[in-house]
Design a protein around this motif. Sequence first.
Motif, PDB file in Angstrom:
ATOM      1  N   VAL A  85       0.859  -1.192   0.000  1.00  0.00           N
ATOM      2  CA  VAL A  85       0.000   0.000   0.000  1.00  0.00           C
ATOM      3  C   VAL A  85       0.892   1.237   0.000  1.00  0.00           C
ATOM      4  O   VAL A  85       1.680   1.443   0.924  1.00  0.00           O
ATOM      5  CB  VAL A  85      -0.922   0.012   1.245  1.00  0.00           C
ATOM      6  CG1 VAL A  85      -1.769   1.282   1.255  1.00  0.00           C
ATOM      7  CG2 VAL A  85      -1.808  -1.224   1.260  1.00  0.00           C
ATOM      8  N   PHE A  86       0.777   2.056  -1.026  1.00  0.00           N
ATOM      9  CA  PHE A  86       1.681   3.203  -1.193  1.00  0.00           C
ATOM     10  C   PHE A  86       1.065   4.513  -0.715  1.00  0.00           C
ATOM     11  O   PHE A  86       1.787   5.474  -0.455  1.00  0.00           O
ATOM     12  CB  PHE A  86       2.097   3.330  -2.661  1.00  0.00           C
ATOM     13  CG  PHE A  86       2.850   2.131  -3.160  1.00  0.00           C
ATOM     14  CD1 PHE A  86       4.145   1.880  -2.742  1.00  0.00           C
ATOM     15  CD2 PHE A  86       2.262   1.230  -4.039  1.00  0.00           C
ATOM     16  CE1 PHE A  86       4.845   0.773  -3.192  1.00  0.00           C
ATOM     17  CE2 PHE A  86       2.956   0.120  -4.500  1.00  0.00           C
ATOM     18  CZ  PHE A  86       4.246  -0.107  -4.070  1.00  0.00           C
ATOM     19  N   TRP A  87      -0.274   4.576  -0.610  1.00  0.00           N
ATOM     20  CA  TRP A  87      -0.919   5.790  -0.120  1.00  0.00           C
ATOM     21  C   TRP A  87      -0.768   5.834   1.390  1.00  0.00           C
ATOM     22  O   TRP A  87      -1.323   5.002   2.115  1.00  0.00           O
ATOM     23  CB  TRP A  87      -2.396   5.807  -0.521  1.00  0.00           C
ATOM     24  CG  TRP A  87      -3.082   7.101  -0.199  1.00  0.00           C
ATOM     25  CD1 TRP A  87      -2.513   8.324  -0.075  1.00  0.00           C
ATOM     26  CD2 TRP A  87      -4.474   7.263   0.051  1.00  0.00           C
ATOM     27  NE1 TRP A  87      -3.452   9.264   0.218  1.00  0.00           N
ATOM     28  CE2 TRP A  87      -4.670   8.650   0.304  1.00  0.00           C
ATOM     29  CE3 TRP A  87      -5.567   6.415   0.065  1.00  0.00           C
ATOM     30  CZ2 TRP A  87      -5.924   9.161   0.591  1.00  0.00           C
ATOM     31  CZ3 TRP A  87      -6.814   6.928   0.338  1.00  0.00           C
ATOM     32  CH2 TRP A  87      -6.990   8.285   0.600  1.00  0.00           C
ATOM     33  N   LYS A  88       0.012   6.764   1.932  1.00  0.00           N
ATOM     34  CA  LYS A  88       0.401   6.762   3.331  1.00  0.00           C
ATOM     35  C   LYS A  88      -0.792   6.821   4.280  1.00  0.00           C
ATOM     36  O   LYS A  88      -0.821   6.132   5.302  1.00  0.00           O
ATOM     37  CB  LYS A  88       1.353   7.932   3.609  1.00  0.00           C
ATOM     38  CG  LYS A  88       2.723   7.765   2.973  1.00  0.00           C
ATOM     39  CD  LYS A  88       3.669   8.885   3.395  1.00  0.00           C
ATOM     40  CE  LYS A  88       5.061   8.664   2.798  1.00  0.00           C
ATOM     41  NZ  LYS A  88       6.010   9.741   3.204  1.00  0.00           N
ATOM     42  N   ARG A  89      -1.767   7.674   3.978  1.00  0.00           N
ATOM     43  CA  ARG A  89      -2.917   7.802   4.885  1.00  0.00           C
ATOM     44  C   ARG A  89      -3.693   6.492   4.960  1.00  0.00           C
ATOM     45  O   ARG A  89      -4.080   6.049   6.041  1.00  0.00           O
ATOM     46  CB  ARG A  89      -3.820   8.939   4.416  1.00  0.00           C
ATOM     47  CG  ARG A  89      -5.036   9.165   5.318  1.00  0.00           C
ATOM     48  CD  ARG A  89      -5.821  10.393   4.905  1.00  0.00           C
ATOM     49  NE  ARG A  89      -5.017  11.607   5.089  1.00  0.00           N
ATOM     50  CZ  ARG A  89      -5.472  12.822   4.821  1.00  0.00           C
ATOM     51  NH1 ARG A  89      -6.705  12.980   4.334  1.00  0.00           N
ATOM     52  NH2 ARG A  89      -4.698  13.877   5.013  1.00  0.00           N
ATOM     53  N   TRP A  90      -3.921   5.865   3.831  1.00  0.00           N
ATOM     54  CA  TRP A  90      -4.648   4.595   3.808  1.00  0.00           C
ATOM     55  C   TRP A  90      -3.822   3.499   4.491  1.00  0.00           C
ATOM     56  O   TRP A  90      -4.361   2.647   5.195  1.00  0.00           O
ATOM     57  CB  TRP A  90      -4.969   4.216   2.375  1.00  0.00           C
ATOM     58  CG  TRP A  90      -5.480   2.824   2.187  1.00  0.00           C
ATOM     59  CD1 TRP A  90      -4.939   1.854   1.424  1.00  0.00           C
ATOM     60  CD2 TRP A  90      -6.637   2.239   2.789  1.00  0.00           C
ATOM     61  NE1 TRP A  90      -5.670   0.690   1.504  1.00  0.00           N
ATOM     62  CE2 TRP A  90      -6.726   0.906   2.337  1.00  0.00           C
ATOM     63  CE3 TRP A  90      -7.610   2.707   3.684  1.00  0.00           C
ATOM     64  CZ2 TRP A  90      -7.729   0.038   2.735  1.00  0.00           C
ATOM     65  CZ3 TRP A  90      -8.622   1.846   4.085  1.00  0.00           C
ATOM     66  CH2 TRP A  90      -8.672   0.538   3.607  1.00  0.00           C
ATOM     67  N   LYS A  91      -2.504   3.567   4.323  1.00  0.00           N
ATOM     68  CA  LYS A  91      -1.623   2.578   4.944  1.00  0.00           C
ATOM     69  C   LYS A  91      -1.668   2.696   6.465  1.00  0.00           C
ATOM     70  O   LYS A  91      -1.749   1.688   7.174  1.00  0.00           O
ATOM     71  CB  LYS A  91      -0.187   2.771   4.439  1.00  0.00           C
ATOM     72  CG  LYS A  91       0.787   1.689   4.886  1.00  0.00           C
ATOM     73  CD  LYS A  91       2.147   1.878   4.232  1.00  0.00           C
ATOM     74  CE  LYS A  91       3.096   0.739   4.579  1.00  0.00           C
ATOM     75  NZ  LYS A  91       4.399   0.886   3.882  1.00  0.00           N
ATOM     76  N   LYS A  92      -1.629   3.923   6.984  1.00  0.00           N
ATOM     77  CA  LYS A  92      -1.694   4.125   8.430  1.00  0.00           C
ATOM     78  C   LYS A  92      -3.038   3.676   8.988  1.00  0.00           C
ATOM     79  O   LYS A  92      -3.111   3.067  10.070  1.00  0.00           O
ATOM     80  CB  LYS A  92      -1.447   5.601   8.757  1.00  0.00           C
ATOM     81  CG  LYS A  92      -0.020   6.065   8.517  1.00  0.00           C
ATOM     82  CD  LYS A  92       0.148   7.518   8.888  1.00  0.00           C
ATOM     83  CE  LYS A  92       1.596   7.976   8.676  1.00  0.00           C
ATOM     84  NZ  LYS A  92       1.779   9.415   9.022  1.00  0.00           N
ATOM     85  N   THR A  93      -4.106   3.986   8.249  1.00  0.00           N
ATOM     86  CA  THR A  93      -5.437   3.576   8.685  1.00  0.00           C
ATOM     87  C   THR A  93      -5.552   2.055   8.735  1.00  0.00           C
ATOM     88  O   THR A  93      -6.085   1.482   9.689  1.00  0.00           O
ATOM     89  CB  THR A  93      -6.518   4.135   7.736  1.00  0.00           C
ATOM     90  OG1 THR A  93      -6.405   5.558   7.685  1.00  0.00           O
ATOM     91  CG2 THR A  93      -7.905   3.755   8.211  1.00  0.00           C
TER      92      THR A  93
END
Length: 285
Positions: A85-93
């Motif tokens: 997962v490269f999208w940081k916000r989605w990865k943190k979520t």
Amino acid sequence: MILPAIVVIVIFNYIPMYGIQLAFREFDFTKGFTGGEWVGLKYFDQFIHNYMFKDLMKNTVTISLATIILGFPAPIIMALIINQVFWKRWKKTLQTTVYLPHFISMVVMVGLLNVLLSPETGVVGHLMKALGFGDINLLASEKTFVPVYVLSDIWQHAGWNSIIYLAALASVDPQLYDSAKIDGASRWQTIRYVDLPAIVPTMIILFILSMGNILNTGFEKIFLMQNPLNLPVSEVIATYVYKIGIISSQFSYSAAIGLFNTLINFIFLLAMNTIAKRFSNISLW
């Protein structure tokens, strides 16, 4: 810096090992912690010839192996997915979501299982009725106890256990990913030829450690999930030691069972470490 940790380990791990002698003595309250007649291997022989020995070993090994076979790959798969997962916000979520179940109290976890799996009021119970399975109490069935235990354990701990694999993946040289892209590698090929080789040493070490706990199914969760209907498959060494040692006050007998359990685990640890060292040159020592 490490002195406090060493002191804690000595106090809480090594000094209590003096109590191992209880497994070889006839414990007597009047003679104190070190008192009692020396009886040697009496209680080990008693446990091995106990009519429950085969069932206890079978249940313990079954639950442990099922947990290892299904639970060990789960955090690896989870880490590989999160790493892609490269999208940081989605990865943190996503990371926060899969980590949270680990912090749920075991008592609360078993309470949730009882509520969700209830054939009368549970969501899963109603779903099974809708699918035509009828009123099945998953926690009161010998056939479903192990799957429920293992799957709920994976759900609770897979995310948290994936952290160590994510740490290993974070150490991968970014140039390897760039080279893979230049060579036209797909995501699956990148996982296969870059990610997996990077975490193999970690996988082997953790697998050795997990095999060293082959007979340690854990006490709290199984004890809370036990009921008279699933007892034939849920009675394991840990719960039996509790009932013999704490409830029945047979301290020497329970100490012998606990030591027997530890020795078997240690043998498995040595065997897996030797095998791993021979075939992969990766080991604990």
